[in-house]
Motif scaffolding. Structure first.
Motif, mmCIF file in Angstrom:
data_model
loop_
_atom_site.group_PDB
_atom_site.id
_atom_site.type_symbol
_atom_site.label_atom_id
_atom_site.label_comp_id
_atom_site.label_asym_id
_atom_site.label_seq_id
_atom_site.Cartn_x
_atom_site.Cartn_y
_atom_site.Cartn_z
ATOM 1 N N ALA A 139 4.421 -5.631 -1.632
ATOM 2 C CA ALA A 139 3.551 -5.219 -2.732
ATOM 3 C C ALA A 139 3.197 -3.738 -2.629
ATOM 4 O O ALA A 139 3.124 -3.029 -3.639
ATOM 5 C CB ALA A 139 2.290 -6.072 -2.745
ATOM 6 N N GLU B 295 6.288 -1.788 -3.767
ATOM 7 C CA GLU B 295 6.624 -1.921 -5.184
ATOM 8 C C GLU B 295 5.514 -1.405 -6.102
ATOM 9 O O GLU B 295 5.786 -0.710 -7.081
ATOM 10 C CB GLU B 295 6.913 -3.390 -5.507
ATOM 11 N N GLN B 296 4.259 -1.733 -5.788
ATOM 12 C CA GLN B 296 3.169 -1.408 -6.699
ATOM 13 C C GLN B 296 2.533 -0.037 -6.435
ATOM 14 O O GLN B 296 2.109 0.652 -7.362
ATOM 15 C CB GLN B 296 2.093 -2.494 -6.636
ATOM 16 N N LEU B 297 2.426 0.338 -5.163
ATOM 17 C CA LEU B 297 1.818 1.627 -4.833
ATOM 18 C C LEU B 297 2.846 2.721 -4.586
ATOM 19 O O LEU B 297 2.485 3.905 -4.515
ATOM 20 C CB LEU B 297 0.934 1.488 -3.590
ATOM 21 N N GLN B 298 4.088 2.333 -4.439
ATOM 22 C CA GLN B 298 5.146 3.297 -4.131
ATOM 23 C C GLN B 298 4.846 4.050 -2.836
ATOM 24 O O GLN B 298 5.101 5.249 -2.703
ATOM 25 C CB GLN B 298 5.327 4.289 -5.284
ATOM 26 N N LYS C 295 -7.145 0.482 -4.759
ATOM 27 C CA LYS C 295 -5.984 -0.280 -5.223
ATOM 28 C C LYS C 295 -5.346 -1.031 -4.056
ATOM 29 O O LYS C 295 -4.921 -2.188 -4.205
ATOM 30 C CB LYS C 295 -4.956 0.658 -5.853
ATOM 31 N N LEU D 292 -4.962 -5.015 -3.710
ATOM 32 C CA LEU D 292 -3.615 -5.570 -3.528
ATOM 33 C C LEU D 292 -3.575 -6.507 -2.330
ATOM 34 O O LEU D 292 -2.974 -7.599 -2.397
ATOM 35 C CB LEU D 292 -2.640 -4.413 -3.361
#
Length: 280
Positions: free
Chosen positions: A215, A218-221, A252, A256
């Protein structure tokens, strides 16, 4: 000897030492010395001696720095190199070039605050450029060699002696202003050395470490490092995630992690400077 001095020579560092020495000289001549604020160090000692002897600050700095450099060479060995020699010479030179400038204020508090900021900025740039301006930095290393005190303790003790001397030569009020300038300059030096950028590092202990790592990617790079850990009480092997994010991304990240495992153990700590992919 010349080979040892040139060891570690880099033009970028020399330019940084020159810029830092110039800022330090401006702090002395525009703010500190005209108001008799002596914020520790060789520069503070020079301010006090100028009042007593009438000798310019630039000359006194040179008279302090060069003997200390030579003494340091024989006592500590030829490990200072050209960066320290350049700083020891450039600071007195820039003080001499700017000593005829008119002071920007006669307010003692403003002189202590802004003088401390400008001096700390200058010395911090010199330190960040892997140099020193000589003076009490070398003296502290010599004291450290022959006593049980650390370099930091020795430097603090020498600075306190200079501030106390200012209190004796000038008055107690000026010594208190000098202490303000000293504290501010130390704070700014640390700020310059550690960097202005701020980030957060999170250690995450969870049974769902793989899902959390995916996660984060993918989401925070952001990247994640998996460390091997073992519970002290249970003795169980488990993975610990190390994730570094910007300060604005920490909320964030915590959200997450909670989505993947609301029982995860998360430790967040401050990071003063990050270098690498995704950071400056």
């Amino acid at each position: 000897m010349m080979k040892t001095l040139l060891k570690g020579f880099r033009l970028k560092n020399i330019l940084g030492i020159a810029a830092g020495s110039l800022l330090s000289a401006l702090a002395l001549n525009l703010l500190l010395a005209p108001n008799q604020v002596a914020p520790g160090g060789a520069s503070g000692l020079a301010v006090v001696l100028t009042h007593l002897l009438g000798i310019p600050v630039s000359v006194l700095l040179l008279l302090i720095n060069i003997p200390l450099f030579i003494l340091g060479w024989f006592v500590l060995g030829p490990r200072f190199g050209i960066n320290t020699l350049v700083g020891s010479l450039l600071l007195p030179a820039f003080v001499a070039l700017t000593e005829h400038y008119a002071p920007v204020t006669q307010d003692l508090l403003l002189a202590a605050i802004y003088g401390g900021i400008l001096l700390g900025l200058g010395v911090g740039i010199v330190f960040r450029s892997q140099g020193t301006t000589g003076g009490t930095t070398l003296a502290a290393q010599i004291v450290h060699k022959y006593t049980g005190f650390t370099v930091g303790q020795s430097l603090l003790g020498l600075d306190f002696i200079v501030v106390a001397l200012a209190g004796i030569v000038f008055d107690a009020e000026l010594a208190m202003y000098a202490l303000i300038a000293l504290v501010i300059s130390i704070w700014v030096i640390d700020l310059v050395q550690q960097g202005l950028s701020r980030a957060k590092a999170a250690f995450i202990i969870s049974e769902a470490s793989s899902a959390i790592a995916s996660a984060v990617l993918e989401q925070l790079q952001r990247g994640a490092t998996i460390l091997d850990g073992r519970g002290a009480w249970s003795g169980r092997e488990r993975e610990v995630l190390l994730v570094v994010v910007s300060a604005s991304e920490i909320s964030k990240l915590k959200a997450l992690v909670a989505e993947q495992d609301n029982k995860a153990f998360v430790i967040v700590t401050e990071v003063h400077e990050v270098q690498g992919m995704g950071f400056g």
